[in-house]
Design an enzyme around this catalytic site. Structure first.
Site, PDB file in Angstrom:
ATOM      1  N   ALA A  31       0.869  -1.172   0.000  1.00 19.89           N
ATOM      2  CA  ALA A  31       0.000   0.000   0.000  1.00 19.89           C
ATOM      3  C   ALA A  31       0.906   1.223   0.000  1.00 19.89           C
ATOM      4  CB  ALA A  31      -0.878  -0.018   1.244  1.00 19.89           C
ATOM      5  N   GLU A  91      -0.944  -9.159  -0.323  1.00 23.91           N
ATOM      6  CA  GLU A  91      -2.370  -9.346  -0.005  1.00 23.91           C
ATOM      7  C   GLU A  91      -3.197  -9.396  -1.295  1.00 23.91           C
ATOM      8  OE1 GLU A  91      -2.218  -6.006   2.882  1.00 23.91           O
ATOM      9  OE2 GLU A  91      -3.354  -7.357   4.183  1.00 23.91           O
ATOM     10  N   GLU A 109       4.291  -5.201   7.505  1.00 22.09           N
ATOM     11  CA  GLU A 109       3.549  -4.121   8.174  1.00 22.09           C
ATOM     12  C   GLU A 109       3.984  -3.865   9.607  1.00 22.09           C
ATOM     13  OE1 GLU A 109       2.231  -6.258   6.082  1.00 22.09           O
ATOM     14  OE2 GLU A 109       0.768  -5.259   4.796  1.00 22.09           O
ATOM     15  N   GLY A 137       0.398  -4.838   1.013  1.00 29.09           N
ATOM     16  CA  GLY A 137      -0.807  -4.872   0.178  1.00 29.09           C
ATOM     17  C   GLY A 137      -0.586  -5.591  -1.151  1.00 29.09           C
TER      18      GLY A 137
HETATM   19  N1  COA Z   1       4.602   3.025  -0.645  1.00 24.49           N
HETATM   20  C1  COA Z   1       4.997   4.183  -1.219  1.00 24.49           C
HETATM   21  N2  COA Z   1       6.110   4.281  -1.964  1.00 24.49           N
HETATM   22  C2  COA Z   1       6.835   3.181  -2.137  1.00 24.49           C
HETATM   23  C3  COA Z   1       6.489   1.941  -1.580  1.00 24.49           C
HETATM   24  C4  COA Z   1       5.315   1.887  -0.791  1.00 24.49           C
HETATM   25  N3  COA Z   1       4.862   0.761  -0.241  1.00 24.49           N
HETATM   26  N4  COA Z   1       7.425   1.029  -1.914  1.00 24.49           N
HETATM   27  C5  COA Z   1       8.322   1.657  -2.683  1.00 24.49           C
HETATM   28  N5  COA Z   1       7.987   2.974  -2.816  1.00 24.49           N
HETATM   29  C6  COA Z   1       8.686   4.018  -3.556  1.00 24.49           C
HETATM   30  C7  COA Z   1       9.906   4.551  -2.802  1.00 24.49           C
HETATM   31  O1  COA Z   1       9.503   5.521  -1.856  1.00 24.49           O
HETATM   32  C8  COA Z   1      10.717   5.099  -3.921  1.00 24.49           C
HETATM   33  O2  COA Z   1      10.158   6.321  -4.324  1.00 24.49           O
HETATM   34  P1  COA Z   1      11.147   7.629  -4.577  1.00 24.49           P
HETATM   35  O3  COA Z   1      12.055   7.180  -5.685  1.00 24.49           O
HETATM   36  O4  COA Z   1      10.198   8.706  -4.972  1.00 24.49           O
HETATM   37  O5  COA Z   1      11.874   7.848  -3.289  1.00 24.49           O
HETATM   38  C9  COA Z   1      10.450   4.124  -5.073  1.00 24.49           C
HETATM   39  O6  COA Z   1       9.228   3.466  -4.762  1.00 24.49           O
HETATM   40  C10 COA Z   1      11.527   3.067  -5.242  1.00 24.49           C
HETATM   41  O7  COA Z   1      11.685   2.396  -4.006  1.00 24.49           O
HETATM   42  P2  COA Z   1      13.104   2.217  -3.255  1.00 24.49           P
HETATM   43  O8  COA Z   1      12.822   2.019  -1.803  1.00 24.49           O
HETATM   44  O9  COA Z   1      14.016   3.330  -3.615  1.00 24.49           O
HETATM   45  O10 COA Z   1      13.620   0.872  -3.922  1.00 24.49           O
HETATM   46  P3  COA Z   1      14.650  -0.178  -3.289  1.00 24.49           P
HETATM   47  O11 COA Z   1      15.020  -1.088  -4.404  1.00 24.49           O
HETATM   48  O12 COA Z   1      15.735   0.520  -2.559  1.00 24.49           O
HETATM   49  O13 COA Z   1      13.809  -0.989  -2.193  1.00 24.49           O
HETATM   50  C11 COA Z   1      11.874  -2.161  -1.361  1.00 24.49           C
HETATM   51  C12 COA Z   1      12.733  -1.822  -2.590  1.00 24.49           C
HETATM   52  C13 COA Z   1      10.631  -2.889  -1.868  1.00 24.49           C
HETATM   53  C14 COA Z   1      12.655  -3.083  -0.416  1.00 24.49           C
HETATM   54  C15 COA Z   1      11.484  -0.860  -0.627  1.00 24.49           C
HETATM   55  O14 COA Z   1      10.926   0.048  -1.578  1.00 24.49           O
HETATM   56  C16 COA Z   1      10.455  -1.033   0.481  1.00 24.49           C
HETATM   57  O15 COA Z   1      10.803  -1.512   1.551  1.00 24.49           O
HETATM   58  N6  COA Z   1       9.192  -0.624   0.225  1.00 24.49           N
HETATM   59  C17 COA Z   1       8.157  -0.658   1.231  1.00 24.49           C
HETATM   60  C18 COA Z   1       7.661  -2.051   1.442  1.00 24.49           C
HETATM   61  C19 COA Z   1       6.603  -2.079   2.511  1.00 24.49           C
HETATM   62  O16 COA Z   1       6.859  -1.847   3.686  1.00 24.49           O
HETATM   63  N7  COA Z   1       5.369  -2.395   2.097  1.00 24.49           N
HETATM   64  C20 COA Z   1       4.266  -2.528   3.003  1.00 24.49           C
HETATM   65  C21 COA Z   1       3.479  -1.291   3.038  1.00 24.49           C
HETATM   66  S1  COA Z   1       2.142  -1.444   4.211  1.00 24.49           S
END
Ligand code: COA
Length: 259
Positions: free
Chosen positions: A65, A114, A134, A111
């Site tokens: 999400a 999910e 989460e 999400g």
């Molecule tokens: N919500 C909003 N933005 C998200 C996102 C999320 N769940 N997951 C990734 N993004 C965005 C990042 O903020 C980044 O945006 P920016 O370039 O404007 O800063 C872009 O997507 C790329 O992500 P980034 O984190 O730079 O990539 P990465 O390869 O370093 O890491 C992940 C990949 C998936 C490990 C990392 O993005 C992450 O941990 N995301 C969140 C996962 C999460 O907690 N999901 C559950 C949400 S309830």
């Protein structure tokens, strides 16, 4: 219909819906959830026999999400977010009579996992990583994750995955039964199409009845055996049933009309 955050294309009975926010790793914001609802709702069983859901780009199915949207939500807003999302998308997909395959092409987190779990089954590429992180954000899965993960992988594994907030790779997901197949990223959609082709040879009315009956096993207060009996009986009134049984007796392949 023109969408901003998704792509939807129907070809030869297969509708492919692609979540298309690759710069945000296809994170699900409210608009995207609304558009996904509209695209799933628009799938017409006369033209669409199988739906494939995937993410744009090579990195993510859906990375969760959209955290930026709910970071300052109140208790009521949080509850509303989960309730609306579940109704509009997650429960909606699970209860669709048209088979939905998740083509998990990369990160499926929060999400995203999910959503994949709300689909009828999942096929992953070998770079995929799945998890429900989460609790690392101080919240729990709110789009059905605490319910569906246990149904798919068992309670102990669901507890561990959710408590550790960790990710599992595609091989482990296969081992857990969270995904049905693992293939290379290049071959992911081909494998989905191949399986869709096998599904499409069968009666779409019977498949819709089977989805309803299988889902009934997981619904609170519903007797799945009764749902099955009723759905089984209704099949006898369909053109598909007449065609399927007639074709068998005439030793030919069935050509199901889909009603
Ligand atoms: N919500 C909003 N933005 C998200 C996102 C999320 N769940 N997951 C990734 N993004 C965005 C990042 O903020 C980044 O945006 P920016 O370039 O404007 O800063 C872009 O997507 C790329 O992500 P980034 O984190 O730079 O990539 P990465 O390869 O370093 O890491 C992940 C990949 C998936 C490990 C990392 O993005 C992450 O941990 N995301 C969140 C996962 C999460 O907690 N999901 C559950 C949400 S309830």
């Amino acid at each position: 219909m023109q969408y901003k955050n998704i792509l939807s294309e129907t070809k030869n009975g297969i509708t492919t819906i692609t979540i298309n926010r690759p710069s945000k790793l296809n994170a699900l914001n409210t608009d995207t959830i609304g558009e996904l609802h509209a695209a799933f709702d628009a799938a017409d069983s006369r033209n669409t026999k199988v739906i494939i859901l995937t993410g744009s780009g090579e990195k993510a199915f859906v990375a969760g999400a959209d955290i930026s949207e709910f970071a300052d939500f109140s208790v009521e807003e949080g509850q509303d977010l989960a309730a609306r999302g579940q109704e509009l998308l997650f429960d909606f997909v699970e209860n669709l009579p048209i088979p939905v395959i998740a083509a998990v092409n990369g990160f499926a987190l929060g999400g995203g996992l999910e959503l994949a779990m709300a689909c009828h089954f999942r096929i992953a590429s070998d770079n995929a990583k799945m998890g429900l992180p989460e609790v690392s954000l101080g919240v729990i899965p709110g789009y059905g994750g605490t319910q569906r993960l246990g149904q798919l992988v068992g309670k102990g594994r669901a507890m561990e995955m959710i408590m550790t907030a960790g990710m599992i790779d595609a091989e482990q997901a296969l081992n857990y039964g969270l995904v049905n197949h693992v293939t290379t990223q290049d071959e992911l959609l081909d494998l989905c199409h191949k399986i869709a082709g096998k599904i499409m040879r069968n009666s779409s009315t019977a498949i819709g009845a089977a989805i309803k009956s299988i889902n009934a096993n997981f619904k609170e207060g519903v007797d799945g055996f009764n749902v099955e009996i009723e759905a089984f009986g209704r099949c006898f009134g369909t053109e598909d049933f007449k065609e399927g049984t007639t074709a068998f007796l005439e030793k030919r392949k069935a050509d199901f009309p889909g009603n």
